[in-house]
Design a protein around this motif. Sequence first.
Motif, mmCIF file in Angstrom:
data_model
loop_
_atom_site.group_PDB
_atom_site.id
_atom_site.type_symbol
_atom_site.label_atom_id
_atom_site.label_comp_id
_atom_site.label_asym_id
_atom_site.label_seq_id
_atom_site.Cartn_x
_atom_site.Cartn_y
_atom_site.Cartn_z
ATOM 1 N N ILE A 4 -6.556 -5.356 10.042
ATOM 2 C CA ILE A 4 -5.711 -5.254 11.359
ATOM 3 C C ILE A 4 -7.550 -5.759 11.606
ATOM 4 O O ILE A 4 -8.347 -6.035 11.196
ATOM 5 C CB ILE A 4 -6.351 -3.680 11.545
ATOM 6 N N GLU A 5 -6.884 -6.622 13.001
ATOM 7 C CA GLU A 5 -8.339 -7.162 13.792
ATOM 8 C C GLU A 5 -8.229 -6.448 15.118
ATOM 9 O O GLU A 5 -7.246 -5.986 15.438
ATOM 10 C CB GLU A 5 -7.536 -8.720 13.617
ATOM 11 N N ASP A 6 -9.376 -6.008 15.418
ATOM 12 C CA ASP A 6 -9.257 -4.934 16.623
ATOM 13 C C ASP A 6 -10.514 -5.634 16.965
ATOM 14 O O ASP A 6 -11.641 -6.162 16.098
ATOM 15 C CB ASP A 6 -10.526 -4.085 16.367
ATOM 16 N N ASN A 7 -10.996 -6.829 17.822
ATOM 17 C CA ASN A 7 -12.843 -7.360 18.695
ATOM 18 C C ASN A 7 -12.758 -8.250 17.903
ATOM 19 O O ASN A 7 -13.890 -8.304 17.795
ATOM 20 C CB ASN A 7 -13.409 -6.434 19.337
ATOM 21 N N GLY A 8 -11.534 -9.118 17.472
ATOM 22 C CA GLY A 8 -12.321 -10.186 16.140
ATOM 23 C C GLY A 8 -12.524 -9.717 15.083
ATOM 24 O O GLY A 8 -13.430 -10.862 14.157
ATOM 25 N N GLU A 9 -13.159 -8.129 14.835
ATOM 26 C CA GLU A 9 -13.040 -8.049 13.505
ATOM 27 C C GLU A 9 -11.013 -7.636 12.770
ATOM 28 O O GLU A 9 -10.763 -6.714 13.299
ATOM 29 C CB GLU A 9 -14.174 -6.495 13.331
ATOM 30 N N LYS A 10 -12.561 -7.887 11.132
ATOM 31 C CA LYS A 10 -10.723 -7.881 10.682
ATOM 32 C C LYS A 10 -11.242 -7.181 9.421
ATOM 33 O O LYS A 10 -12.052 -7.068 9.653
ATOM 34 C CB LYS A 10 -10.488 -9.017 9.523
ATOM 35 N N THR A 11 -10.276 -5.980 9.729
ATOM 36 C CA THR A 11 -10.805 -4.720 8.155
ATOM 37 C C THR A 11 -9.150 -5.444 6.921
ATOM 38 O O THR A 11 -7.762 -4.518 7.509
ATOM 39 C CB THR A 11 -9.939 -3.554 9.361
ATOM 40 N N TYR A 12 -9.412 -5.529 6.141
ATOM 41 C CA TYR A 12 -8.661 -5.383 4.751
ATOM 42 C C TYR A 12 -8.330 -4.584 4.314
ATOM 43 O O TYR A 12 -8.782 -2.649 4.456
ATOM 44 C CB TYR A 12 -8.975 -6.414 4.112
ATOM 45 N N ILE A 13 -6.725 -4.454 4.149
ATOM 46 C CA ILE A 13 -6.066 -3.167 3.652
ATOM 47 C C ILE A 13 -6.185 -3.519 2.391
ATOM 48 O O ILE A 13 -5.062 -4.156 2.418
ATOM 49 C CB ILE A 13 -5.150 -2.548 4.776
ATOM 50 N N LEU A 14 -6.593 -2.892 1.533
ATOM 51 C CA LEU A 14 -6.150 -2.524 -0.165
ATOM 52 C C LEU A 14 -5.506 -1.679 -0.459
ATOM 53 O O LEU A 14 -5.307 -0.783 -0.409
ATOM 54 C CB LEU A 14 -7.607 -2.488 -1.064
ATOM 55 N N PRO A 15 -4.390 -2.130 -1.537
ATOM 56 C CA PRO A 15 -3.170 -1.219 -2.194
ATOM 57 C C PRO A 15 -4.155 -0.221 -2.327
ATOM 58 O O PRO A 15 -4.795 -0.707 -3.041
ATOM 59 C CB PRO A 15 -2.082 -1.748 -2.698
ATOM 60 N N PRO A 16 -3.795 1.768 -3.001
ATOM 61 C CA PRO A 16 -4.455 2.559 -3.557
ATOM 62 C C PRO A 16 -4.228 2.007 -5.179
ATOM 63 O O PRO A 16 -4.067 3.124 -5.881
ATOM 64 C CB PRO A 16 -4.295 3.695 -3.725
ATOM 65 N N THR A 25 -8.322 -12.868 -5.438
ATOM 66 C CA THR A 25 -9.488 -13.382 -5.412
ATOM 67 C C THR A 25 -10.285 -13.270 -3.768
ATOM 68 O O THR A 25 -11.002 -13.388 -3.322
ATOM 69 C CB THR A 25 -9.635 -14.738 -6.359
ATOM 70 N N LYS A 26 -8.438 -13.083 -3.465
ATOM 71 C CA LYS A 26 -8.941 -12.993 -1.750
ATOM 72 C C LYS A 26 -9.632 -12.154 -1.495
ATOM 73 O O LYS A 26 -9.654 -11.693 -0.572
ATOM 74 C CB LYS A 26 -7.538 -13.258 -1.254
ATOM 75 N N GLN A 27 -9.296 -10.590 -2.595
ATOM 76 C CA GLN A 27 -10.074 -9.483 -1.943
ATOM 77 C C GLN A 27 -10.920 -9.502 -1.765
ATOM 78 O O GLN A 27 -12.548 -10.751 -2.072
ATOM 79 C CB GLN A 27 -9.431 -8.468 -2.680
ATOM 80 N N PRO A 28 -11.799 -8.580 -0.398
ATOM 81 C CA PRO A 28 -13.516 -8.742 0.139
ATOM 82 C C PRO A 28 -14.087 -8.271 -1.188
ATOM 83 O O PRO A 28 -13.642 -7.801 -2.468
ATOM 84 C CB PRO A 28 -13.639 -7.887 0.910
ATOM 85 N N GLY A 29 -15.527 -9.143 -1.235
ATOM 86 C CA GLY A 29 -16.328 -8.636 -2.123
ATOM 87 C C GLY A 29 -15.796 -9.319 -3.721
ATOM 88 O O GLY A 29 -16.756 -8.986 -4.569
ATOM 89 N N SER A 36 0.766 -1.355 -0.099
ATOM 90 C CA SER A 36 -0.014 -0.066 0.342
ATOM 91 C C SER A 36 1.441 2.039 0.475
ATOM 92 O O SER A 36 0.358 2.379 -1.024
ATOM 93 C CB SER A 36 -0.718 -0.190 1.309
ATOM 94 N N LYS A 37 1.707 0.809 0.864
ATOM 95 C CA LYS A 37 2.871 2.339 1.023
ATOM 96 C C LYS A 37 3.320 2.544 -0.227
ATOM 97 O O LYS A 37 3.442 4.060 -0.974
ATOM 98 C CB LYS A 37 4.037 2.280 2.262
ATOM 99 N N GLU A 38 3.570 2.232 -0.423
ATOM 100 C CA GLU A 38 4.995 1.947 -2.158
ATOM 101 C C GLU A 38 3.762 2.108 -3.035
ATOM 102 O O GLU A 38 3.895 3.258 -4.383
ATOM 103 C CB GLU A 38 5.863 0.558 -2.480
ATOM 104 N N ILE A 39 2.535 1.704 -3.872
ATOM 105 C CA ILE A 39 1.103 1.655 -4.833
ATOM 106 C C ILE A 39 1.638 3.502 -4.218
ATOM 107 O O ILE A 39 1.197 3.390 -5.309
ATOM 108 C CB ILE A 39 0.932 0.810 -4.898
ATOM 109 N N GLY A 40 1.193 3.579 -3.377
ATOM 110 C CA GLY A 40 0.604 5.026 -2.936
ATOM 111 C C GLY A 40 1.104 6.393 -3.557
ATOM 112 O O GLY A 40 1.308 7.361 -4.077
ATOM 113 N N PHE A 41 2.785 6.048 -2.928
ATOM 114 C CA PHE A 41 3.854 6.803 -3.864
ATOM 115 C C PHE A 41 3.803 7.043 -4.728
ATOM 116 O O PHE A 41 4.300 7.573 -5.638
ATOM 117 C CB PHE A 41 5.388 6.530 -3.240
ATOM 118 N N ALA A 42 3.782 5.414 -5.373
ATOM 119 C CA ALA A 42 3.404 5.521 -6.753
ATOM 120 C C ALA A 42 2.684 6.068 -8.002
ATOM 121 O O ALA A 42 2.791 7.068 -9.083
ATOM 122 C CB ALA A 42 3.076 4.391 -7.675
ATOM 123 N N LYS A 43 1.338 6.475 -7.353
ATOM 124 C CA LYS A 43 0.405 7.581 -7.559
ATOM 125 C C LYS A 43 0.000 8.477 -7.512
ATOM 126 O O LYS A 43 -0.264 9.261 -7.967
ATOM 127 C CB LYS A 43 -1.133 6.709 -6.398
#
Length: 570
Positions: A170-182, A189-193, A146-153
């Motif tokens: 990032i997991e918080d109280n059992g909830e996962k927040t997925y971080i996709l590169p910008p 296929t593993k990305q949400p949705g 994410s960091k490198e691709i953000g810089f490229a953008k």
Amino acid sequence: MEKWFVSAKKADFKEIGRQFDIDPVIARLIRNRDVTGAKAIQEYLRGTIQDIPGPELLKGMKEATSILKQKIREKKKIRIIGDYDIDGVTATYILIKGLERLGARADTYIPDRITDGYGIHMPLIYKALEDGVDTIVTCDNGIAASKEIGFAKEKGLTVIVTDHHEVPFIEDNGEKTYILPPADAVINTKQPGCPYPNKNLCGAVVAMKLIWALYDDSHIPETEKEEFLELAAIATVGDVMDLQGENRILVKEGLKRLPYTKNKGLQALIRVTGLEGSRISSYHIGFVLGPCINASGRLDTAARSLRLLQCEDAGEAARLAGDLKALNDSRKALTEKGKDAAIQLIENTDLKKDLILVVYLPECHESLAGIIAGRIREKYNRPVFVLTKGEKGVKGSGRSIQQYSMFEELVKCGDLLDQYGGHPMAAGLSLPEENVSLLRKRLNEQCNLKEEDLIPKVIIDVPMPISYISTKLVEQLSLLEPFGKGNTKPLFAQKNVKAINSRVIGKNHNVTKLQLMDEQGYVIEAVYFGNIPEFMDFLSARDKISVTYYPEINRYQGRETLQVIIQNYC
């Protein structure tokens, strides 16, 4: 000590056998692989390319193809950034060949394992800007950048990510927040949705799907799309994907074509490894061809393997293939040395008490860490990380067991690591040297494995008398191929057989040849390839043994005989 279990999944095996014209034993084997229902069984036995989902189902595919068609029309410079393993090299080849066929101005860069490390890094982005690149397409990497691709953008680059690795979260109280590169488009296929049904595509197949979608839009003939199937098979087996559903069909179709490949590089590699004229199986990809393609990325530069695949001159292809085979031979010797050093360290320190083995071998070549981790995992049947001293800090690879998700456990240690990524069964990481002991401590403290999880399990498909084996049954077993992860080679067993006429053969005295006789006096030829002295001692002390085995037809000097390969004994 192993534990033997019999798979006891139920179905009407006689009816399935009648319906599909197969032996009831074959029907049972199919059920044991969780293939149920007439449609799924039909696809398993006779599935073709027409049975796999179209690329348009992949989330991000529409955006990626639209961007690339525009960039090709505008003659913008496109750079493919791959990876140095078998999956990354084949994915890079597929993308460059496909994009060039579509008229793109495209080139490639495969990071060097030692100087660049894995994936897309800042220096690679600076180099792309310096070279006037407009668009970066990643393959087999990028999902965690994410960091490198953000810089490229920020610098005005267009970025398309094609990858198959786990999406960071990032997991918080059992909830996962997925971080996709910008990125401008992400295909994974593993990305949400993502609605694509097969979540276990390798990176090369994701890349192939992108090219297939572009070919469809440009009305390029199906035969040209199918030319990538050989590479898709090599990458799927080489990257140890589950051979189920679509993956199994892709590998089966690729293996059919591989002996007749038009690719001069593959022709030369098949020739130099002694496979010319042979029926090439998934075993040959995993243990003969694949390691040669991987060897250049381990001990030299993966660009050499890419050059082999791109080679149009037979003489040059022969030279490159010979170089790769020599590199792989050297890799084997270094691996053996590293494996022995790791075992010595485990056996002579308190490492042996750990459920998660973190083995630090500073002098080991960092490219061999994953292979050595795999060998140690086989010996101790527990998750293993092998770490080596790199130019900048410590690098390593891990290999896991089914009960332990390596990637998810590394997420919990993210504060100790510079970088990490991978799958449940395998992972790569880098970290400061002072954090090695902290990582070992943390991984073991947070480990939920129990001692019984570490006992190797032998899963027997069918307890089958040796007298039931026939030529027809053995021939029908080929319907289940290709074998590999997720579609294991069937395992049969029989109790209380007598081992007779046993003798050690082979130039290196590494094979036991014998006969097995059941209680009714039926006799069949058998061979065993494991620890020969231990096996011979075991036989000499017992009248009868129990064995697990796989039957085959032994063809020698024009004669065919049934025999079994003994896998385990007790």
